[in-house]
Design a protein around this motif. Structure first.
Motif, PDB file in Angstrom:
ATOM      1  N   ASP A  73       0.810  -1.131   0.011  1.00 50.51           N
ATOM      2  CA  ASP A  73       0.130  -0.023  -0.064  1.00 50.51           C
ATOM      3  C   ASP A  73       0.864   1.174  -0.060  1.00 50.51           C
ATOM      4  N   SER A  74       0.559   2.113  -0.827  1.00 50.94           N
ATOM      5  CA  SER A  74       1.460   3.347  -1.096  1.00 50.94           C
ATOM      6  C   SER A  74       1.746   4.185   0.305  1.00 50.94           C
ATOM      7  N   MET A  75       0.500   4.060   1.097  1.00 55.11           N
ATOM      8  CA  MET A  75       0.569   4.917   2.196  1.00 55.11           C
ATOM      9  C   MET A  75       1.162   4.441   3.341  1.00 55.11           C
ATOM     10  N   ARG A 100       7.204   7.438  -5.858  1.00 51.21           N
ATOM     11  CA  ARG A 100       5.621   7.325  -6.066  1.00 51.21           C
ATOM     12  C   ARG A 100       4.980   8.140  -5.224  1.00 51.21           C
ATOM     13  N   PRO A 101       3.652   8.511  -5.650  1.00 51.20           N
ATOM     14  CA  PRO A 101       2.984   9.470  -4.953  1.00 51.20           C
ATOM     15  C   PRO A 101       2.120   8.829  -3.979  1.00 51.20           C
ATOM     16  N   ASP A 102       1.624   9.728  -2.763  1.00 47.09           N
ATOM     17  CA  ASP A 102       0.471   9.167  -1.867  1.00 47.09           C
ATOM     18  C   ASP A 102      -0.612   8.588  -2.887  1.00 47.09           C
ATOM     19  N   ASN A 103      -1.240   7.455  -2.372  1.00 42.80           N
ATOM     20  CA  ASN A 103      -2.553   7.082  -2.951  1.00 42.80           C
ATOM     21  C   ASN A 103      -2.055   6.787  -4.360  1.00 42.80           C
ATOM     22  N   ALA A 104      -1.075   6.128  -4.773  1.00 44.55           N
ATOM     23  CA  ALA A 104      -0.494   6.105  -5.954  1.00 44.55           C
ATOM     24  C   ALA A 104      -1.473   5.693  -6.984  1.00 44.55           C
ATOM     25  N   THR A 105      -2.498   4.644  -6.589  1.00 46.40           N
ATOM     26  CA  THR A 105      -3.548   4.084  -7.511  1.00 46.40           C
ATOM     27  C   THR A 105      -4.365   5.221  -8.028  1.00 46.40           C
ATOM     28  N   ILE A 106      -4.801   6.264  -7.471  1.00 45.27           N
ATOM     29  CA  ILE A 106      -5.539   7.302  -7.767  1.00 45.27           C
ATOM     30  C   ILE A 106      -5.010   7.967  -8.653  1.00 45.27           C
ATOM     31  N   VAL A 107      -3.628   8.477  -8.331  1.00 45.85           N
ATOM     32  CA  VAL A 107      -2.771   9.463  -8.926  1.00 45.85           C
ATOM     33  C   VAL A 107      -2.552   8.814 -10.274  1.00 45.85           C
ATOM     34  N   TYR A 108      -2.247   7.842 -10.720  1.00 47.44           N
ATOM     35  CA  TYR A 108      -1.775   7.025 -11.921  1.00 47.44           C
ATOM     36  C   TYR A 108      -3.075   7.227 -12.551  1.00 47.44           C
TER      37      TYR A 108
END
Length: 727
Positions: A73-75, A100-108
């Protein structure tokens, strides 16, 4: 792509990890499974999330985008339980953080939508999406959030491990079925405007209801955990607003042994991408290269674990032949040193379904397999696992086979045949065995879904007995959790007393981390146990959580103030003093404690400390604990505040103090499962004289079976505790 002669890829797979082509990494499995099904998969690893153009690096895919945050999980990857930013990332080349960003799935997904518009099919998966597939509590924002399917703008969500679903979705897209019409695949989540025609569906409390009333969310989650089985599960419908629904199809069926073998037989490179070589590779790969994944799924049912919600309770295992082929391949590698580091999975000693009933009717929805006690229908049998380990040990070139996944000790005790435990002790432990009692108070263990303390004590006794039989000097190292829902300061103090009695101060402890979609996280957020709807108090105040955590490492000097505050607040002044049963002295003292090691007064009586110069536990300028035998601290030497005591003169310690270059310290040792008699009298002078020095061990107490390692020379074992500095 040019080398392969591809004009375009069928799928572009965007992942938050560095790419490691090994079966321990989810993206590698999914991409190889699709390749075996005839699809072309191009991978964008860790795109620049600040630049949407980075998502176009491999062009527009023919069928769609796949998106995963990665193995973690990215967080959780980014933040500690205290919400402090981590500085490194084991899944990034060189361990570099911030890739990688926070909440990577959403950002991608937002990047893909920005560059390719609303008509590009996007399918999300991986642990981050799987655990957020329905409305959930988000610890990092301290908010109740919608399904990640809605927040990300993706079309379809795969939950679970994904091999069967991703191929079925690929086939549908390849046959020109619109992504909006792929609503029939088990193990997926989709959104719709009309849920009236969903057969046999169970309607969950709506998002708005759960947002307004936490009890409704607890009720929703109870329904969710009752529908994690492919046979017994129903479609779940969650309403958002007036005309939008998120629908979770029933879980996908477990893979057969042959299917699982086929997944692990795919042509992995078993290496990170060569472009990472110059950066030092990917730290997370580490021992995985020479570890064997033998199973997936878990019927253990720990409340704080997400495995059941992600992989399910039905165990899936590889065949011995498949594992032996992989092990043989390992022995042929030039960097193989003879050690297989693990043979296991979520739980190492599970290698078959819990019972025959599961195969026909699915898992029970109203009870667990091991909690509160082992089910009478449970098929407890280690024979298959023992046979596998024997064959692995017999392979040419294999020196040792370790078991590091962790074992369920209650399952071990339920086996009337102790062959597994005997061979575990003989062949598969290197000085210490990690086990997970997690706590010592029964009411907290009940909330955790763990066996009670008496079960662990019995395991400790059996482990000690077998070690003695084979002349082994091996120890149990427990995983412990502070601040779990239901645990208050009194429970944390009980845990600290158990640590005191075991004689080894944990170098690392885990504060409860409320990750999405676990029973414990629902307790933390709602204040209710979703299984029974009984109230559960949780520590939300960061200061209280800090006190509970500090108690687990009460000897660390930096924890002194928090520990003292906790003891006073709980009315446990009896644990403040100089007696051996006390956790801390009444005030901070020079050299009190030492991170990662048990340091304590030479005597158990207060008079030894108060009247004899308080020479115990000095710290020299290097920070090394001399326990009264080494140099005094640099400040003490300069200011002359502390004189050598009469006791030092009596026992000839003046000469020891002059040997600044040589350490003279014996580590403590506790016996497994065997209580020692408490010290007699108000001070320990008689015992110290009898022992010849003031290093007599503290008596052990109610939490038995753990000990600090000691070599024959009496010095701390660097091998058994690799985190401890050489002194």
């Amino acid at each position: 792509m040019k080398e392969r002669g591809w004009k375009e890829a069928d799928f572009v797979y965007v992942i938050g990890d560095a790419y490691v082509d090994h079966s321990s990494f989810g993206p590698a499995i999914i991409s190889r499974v699709l390749e075996a099904a005839g699809y072309k998969v191009a991978i964008i690893s860790q795109p620049d999330f600040r630049n949407p153009q980075s998502i176009t690096a491999l062009g527009k895919p023919r069928l769609g985008f796949l998106v995963s945050a990665g193995n973690m999980d990215s967080m959780v990857n980014h933040y500690t339980v205290n919400k402090k930013r981590r500085h490194s990332d084991a899944y990034t080349p060189g361990g570099e953080g911030g890739k990688r960003p926070d909440n990577a799935t959403i950002v991608y997904c937002q990047m893909i939508r920005r560059m390719y518009g609303p008509d590009m099919p996007i399918v999300i998966g991986g642990i981050e999406a799987s655990l957020r597939r329905l409305a959930h509590y988000d610890y990092w924002s301290d908010k109740f959030r919608k399904s990640i399917l809605l927040d990300s703008g993706a079309d379809l969500l795969i939950y679970g491990m994904g091999e069967l679903q991703v191929v079925e979705i690929a086939d549908a897209l390849n046959n020109r079925i619109d992504i909006k019409d792929i609503t029939y695949v088990t193990g997926t989540v989709y959104q719709t405007r009309d849920a009236s025609d969903i057969y046999n569906a169970v309607e969950l409390p709506s998002y708005d209801e759960c947002l307004e009333n936490k009890r409704r969310y607890a009720e929703s989650f109870k329904i969710q955990i009752e529908n994690t089985d492919s046979i017994a599960g129903h479609p779940l419908v969650e309403k958002y607003g007036a005309h939008r629904f998120v629908v979770q199809n029933p879980p996908v069926r477990p893979l057969t042994t042959q299917e699982l073998d086929d997944v692990y037989a795919l042509p992995y490179e078993n290496a990170w991408h060569p472009s990472y070589d110059k950066l030092g590779g990917v730290p997370a790969f580490g021992d995985m290269k020479f570890s064997l994944t033998a199973n997936r799924g878990c019927f253990g049912g720990c409340s704080f674990c997400a495995i059941t919600f992600h992989q399910g309770r039905v165990l899936q295992a590889r065949s011995h032949e498949s594992l032996l082929r992989e092990a043989k391949w390992m022995t042929e590698q030039p960097d193989f040193k003879g050690y297989i580091y693990d043979v296991g999975g979520p739980t190492a000693n599970f290698d078959h379904a819990a019972c025959e009933k599961q195969k026909k009717f699915g898992v029970c929805t109203n009870k667990e397999c091991l909690f509160p006690e082992v089910c009478r229908n449970m098929k407890v049998d280690h024979k298959g696992y023992v046979a596998l380990l024997r064959r692995l040990r017999a392979l040419p070139g294999v020196k040792k086979v370790f078991i590091r996944s962790g074992i369920r000790f209650d399952y071990v005790l339920a086996d009337q045949d102790d062959t597994f435990l005997r061979e575990l002790v003989q062949y598969h432990v290197s000085g210490q065995l990690r086990v997970a009692p997690e706590h010592v108070t029964d009411h907290v263990l009940d909330l955790m879904g763990k066996p009670r303390a008496a079960v662990y004590d019995e395991f400790c006794k059996r482990f000690e007995r077998i070690n003695k039989k084979y002349g082994k000097d091996q120890y149990l190292v427990p995983y412990l959790i502070s601040s779990h829902p239901g645990s208050d300061l009194k429970d944390a103090i009980a845990l600290a007393e158990a640590i005191r009695d075991m004689g080894y101060m944990p170098e690392q402890v885990q504060d409860f981390y409320p990750t999405p979609s676990t029973v414990s996280t629902v307790m933390y957020y709602t204040g209710l146990d979703p299984r029974t709807m009984t109230p559960v108090r949780s520590a939300h105040d960061p200061h209280e959580k800090a006190m509970q955590r500090a108690l687990l490492q009460y000897k660390k000097p930096e924890n002194y103030d928090l520990v003292k505050e906790a003891l006073l607040k709980a009315g446990r002044e009896d644990l403040i003093g100089f007696d051996e049963q006390c956790l801390i002295p009444p005030r901070k003292m020079a050299g009190y404690g030492h991170a990662g090691h048990v340091a304590h007064a030479h005597g158990s009586g207060k008079s030894d400390w108060r009247n004899e110069g308080r020479t115990s536990g000095h710290v020299d300028k290097s920070g090394e604990n001399k326990n009264g035998r080494g140099k005094t601290s640099e400040r003490e030497n300069q200011n002359g505040h502390r004189r050598r005591s009469d006791r030092d003169k009596k026992y000839g310690r003046e000469e020891d103090r002059q040997k600044s270059g040589k350490k003279n310290f014996k580590s403590e040792k506790r016996n497994f499962g065997r209580a020692q008699k408490p010290a007699q009298g108000k001070n320990s002078a008689a015992r110290d004289k009898k022992a010849g020095e003031a290093n007599a061990p503290r008596p052990s107490g109610r939490f038995k079976g753990m000990a600090a390692g000691k070599t024959k020379a009496g010095k701390p074992s660097q091998e058994r505790y690799p985190g401890r500095k050489k002194r």
